[in-house]
Design a protein around this motif. Structure first.
Motif, mmCIF file in Angstrom:
data_model
loop_
_atom_site.group_PDB
_atom_site.id
_atom_site.type_symbol
_atom_site.label_atom_id
_atom_site.label_comp_id
_atom_site.label_asym_id
_atom_site.label_seq_id
_atom_site.Cartn_x
_atom_site.Cartn_y
_atom_site.Cartn_z
ATOM 1 N N ARG A 126 0.851 -1.189 0.000
ATOM 2 C CA ARG A 126 0.000 0.000 0.000
ATOM 3 C C ARG A 126 0.889 1.241 0.000
ATOM 4 O O ARG A 126 2.041 1.200 0.450
ATOM 5 N N LEU A 127 0.357 2.322 -0.513
ATOM 6 C CA LEU A 127 1.055 3.601 -0.497
ATOM 7 C C LEU A 127 0.565 4.411 0.693
ATOM 8 O O LEU A 127 -0.644 4.534 0.914
ATOM 9 N N VAL A 128 1.504 4.956 1.460
ATOM 10 C CA VAL A 128 1.165 5.732 2.649
ATOM 11 C C VAL A 128 1.825 7.109 2.546
ATOM 12 O O VAL A 128 3.021 7.194 2.252
ATOM 13 N N PRO A 129 1.070 8.182 2.788
ATOM 14 C CA PRO A 129 1.690 9.515 2.785
ATOM 15 C C PRO A 129 2.681 9.632 3.941
ATOM 16 O O PRO A 129 2.459 9.068 5.017
ATOM 17 N N ILE A 130 3.751 10.356 3.737
ATOM 18 C CA ILE A 130 4.707 10.616 4.813
ATOM 19 C C ILE A 130 4.785 12.123 4.995
ATOM 20 O O ILE A 130 4.972 12.877 4.042
ATOM 21 N N GLY A 131 4.593 12.580 6.222
ATOM 22 C CA GLY A 131 4.571 14.004 6.516
ATOM 23 C C GLY A 131 5.930 14.665 6.353
ATOM 24 O O GLY A 131 6.971 13.999 6.280
ATOM 25 N N THR A 132 5.913 15.978 6.329
ATOM 26 C CA THR A 132 7.129 16.758 6.098
ATOM 27 C C THR A 132 8.192 16.485 7.152
ATOM 28 O O THR A 132 9.374 16.312 6.837
ATOM 29 N N GLN A 133 7.787 16.443 8.426
ATOM 30 C CA GLN A 133 8.756 16.231 9.507
ATOM 31 C C GLN A 133 9.400 14.856 9.412
ATOM 32 O O GLN A 133 10.625 14.719 9.537
ATOM 33 N N ALA A 134 8.593 13.820 9.193
ATOM 34 C CA ALA A 134 9.129 12.464 9.082
ATOM 35 C C ALA A 134 10.043 12.341 7.869
ATOM 36 O O ALA A 134 11.118 11.728 7.940
#
Length: 297
Positions: free
Chosen positions: A176-184
């Motif tokens: 699955r594709l998961v968004p990754i936030g800017t900080q991470a």
């Protein structure tokens, strides 16, 4: 057929026919091994066990003080075993058909608030390469809601940080594709470009994101230890694990108004019923509503 032969066949069925992960296969085999330990001293064969004898087995494992959840999980493994026996060995009567699992309450998992998460991350010693790795690891764990197995199995070739997505291999090898936030994403880039690039990597682990000192993949146990040590360091009294970060990720999204279907997709849950456990409303919020709007408050 003896138990050894049946269990070996079951193992191959889980690996080849069901394509289950090694950890899941081990869990199922452990369930059936318990039944074998109960049955062999009584000369009960796998194809001849009766529903009554299975009830006796459940009473037997209950005597070990296992929780209702653990007993239900063991029974689920045994039901899968007898499904295999019916499919592969023509077992006509399934002895587990009428056996009911213990009733389970829907327990709301423990979560961390953002102050506690910030406190854990702030306690990491960033003067060491391991500290930089650990910060990136916790940011990804919380920022993407990953299972610990998904975290340690993360591959560099599955990082798409330019578009802020990562590809995750979940249960049953489902991707699955998961968004990754800017900080991470920022912490991950720093780890990859400033720390990992200087490591000597063990052959076969070139694509693994998170490495230990020996240049191999970080283990699930090591992730547990790192988190436990940080909790002790800041005096956190909650009993936490890597999964607590996943629960916190989901709870914070739902409490913030995120669509439940989107959260389900990011967590990789097959059923939305599993995701619905995160729809609990914060108790402090409920208290404030009563205080603000109830005429007797």
């Amino acid at each position: 057929m003896d138990w050894k032969t049946a269990i070996n066949g079951f193992k191959h069925y889980l690996q080849l026919e069901r394509a289950m992960s090694a950890n899941t296969v081990d869990a199922y085999l452990d369930d059936v091994t318990k039944l074998r330990q109960f049955s062999e001293p009584q000369n009960i064969h796998p194809q001849s066990i009766t529903p009554s004898q299975l009830q006796d087995f459940l009473t037997w494992i209950n005597g070990f003080g296992l929780s209702a959840y653990s007993q239900a999980r063991i029974l689920s493994g045994i039901k899968t075993f007898y499904l295999f026996m019916a499919l592969e060995h023509g077992l006509v009567e399934n002895p587990t058909a009428l056996i009911e699992a213990p009733r389970l309450g829907r327990k709301i998992p423990d979560v961390l608030n953002i102050t506690e998460i910030d406190g854990l991350i702030a306690a990491i010693d960033l003067s060491t390469p391991e500290g930089m790795r650990n910060k990136a690891m916790l940011e990804v764990l919380y920022g993407c809601g990953l299972r610990v197995s998904e975290l340690v199995g993360l591959k560099i070739s599955n990082l798409f940080l330019d578009v802020e997505f990562i590809k995750v291999e979940g249960k049953g090898s489902k991707e699955r594709l998961v968004p990754i936030g800017t900080q991470a994403a920022k912490c991950l880039r720093i780890y990859l470009e400033d720390v990992r690039v200087h490591q000597k990597i063990k052959p076969g682990y070139e694509d693994a994101v998170f490495l230990n000192r020996r240049g191999a993949s970080l283990t699930r146990v090591m992730v547990f230890i790192i988190i436990k040590d940080l909790a002790t360091k800041i005096g956190l009294k909650k009993k936490i694990s890597p999964h607590t970060f996943r629960h916190s990720f989901a709870s914070h999204l739902v409490e913030g108004g995120a669509d439940l279907r989107a959260v389900q997709e990011m967590l990789g849950h097959e059923s939305i019923t599993t995701t619905e456990i995160y729809t609990h409303v914060d108790r402090d919020y409920l208290r404030s509503v009563i205080t603000q709007f109830h005429p007797r408050s």
